[in-house]
Design a protein around this motif. Structure first.
Motif, PDB file in Angstrom:
ATOM      1  N   GLN A   4       0.902  -1.239  -0.059  1.00  0.00           N
ATOM      2  CA  GLN A   4       0.095  -0.110  -0.043  1.00  0.00           C
ATOM      3  C   GLN A   4       1.022   1.257  -0.126  1.00  0.00           C
ATOM      4  O   GLN A   4       0.560   2.268  -0.545  1.00  0.00           O
ATOM      5  N   GLN A   7       2.114   1.772  -3.403  1.00  0.00           N
ATOM      6  CA  GLN A   7       1.346   2.248  -4.378  1.00  0.00           C
ATOM      7  C   GLN A   7       0.890   3.708  -3.997  1.00  0.00           C
ATOM      8  O   GLN A   7       0.718   4.383  -5.083  1.00  0.00           O
ATOM      9  N   VAL A  70       0.531   3.472 -15.253  1.00  0.00           N
ATOM     10  CA  VAL A  70      -0.099   3.963 -13.996  1.00  0.00           C
ATOM     11  C   VAL A  70      -0.391   5.359 -13.855  1.00  0.00           C
ATOM     12  O   VAL A  70      -1.335   5.640 -13.579  1.00  0.00           O
ATOM     13  N   PRO A  80      -7.960   3.294  -7.410  1.00  0.00           N
ATOM     14  CA  PRO A  80      -7.332   2.098  -7.184  1.00  0.00           C
ATOM     15  C   PRO A  80      -8.557   0.962  -7.283  1.00  0.00           C
ATOM     16  O   PRO A  80      -8.038  -0.188  -7.750  1.00  0.00           O
ATOM     17  N   GLU A  84      -8.665  -2.055  -9.686  1.00  0.00           N
ATOM     18  CA  GLU A  84      -8.791  -3.597  -9.236  1.00  0.00           C
ATOM     19  C   GLU A  84      -9.824  -4.197 -10.295  1.00  0.00           C
ATOM     20  O   GLU A  84      -9.661  -5.306 -10.609  1.00  0.00           O
TER      21      GLU A  84
END
Length: 100
Positions: A4, A7, A70, A80, A84
């Motif tokens: 995390q 990210q 990204v 996010p 996903e």
């Protein structure tokens, strides 16, 4: 694959990217070319040995592709959770089209 904290850092850096989405598409193509060059050199393809690149270089260039992608998704306001969902959808489709 990534935690995390990493990210969040990638997203923060991507938000600071000054390139336009059009410029990022061109950057993505540039990085894809560099990854292809590295892979060709790593596999000793004719005319590519002088570049002295290996699979580590290929992995680095593929990582550049991932980061540019990204950054583009961030610029397109892809959250996010949405990413996903998209990844799950695409992996399912990918698996359905593979020949086993």
């Amino acid at each position: 694959m990534i935690d995390q904290q990493l990210q969040a850092k990638i997203i923060a850096v991507a938000k600071q990217e000054p390139k336009t989405i059009e410029q990022q598409f061109l950057k993505l193509m540039e990085e894809a070319g560099e990854a292809a060059q590295a892979y060709l050199a790593a596999n000793h393809a004719s005319g590519n040995d002088y570049k002295n690149l290996d699979l580590v270089d290929t992995k680095e260039e593929l990582t550049d592709i991932l980061l540019v992608t990204v950054a583009m998704l961030v610029k397109l306001d892809c959250q996010p959770e949405e990413l996903e969902t998209l990844l799950k959808k695409k992996v399912k489709k990918w698996l359905e089209h593979q020949v086993h």
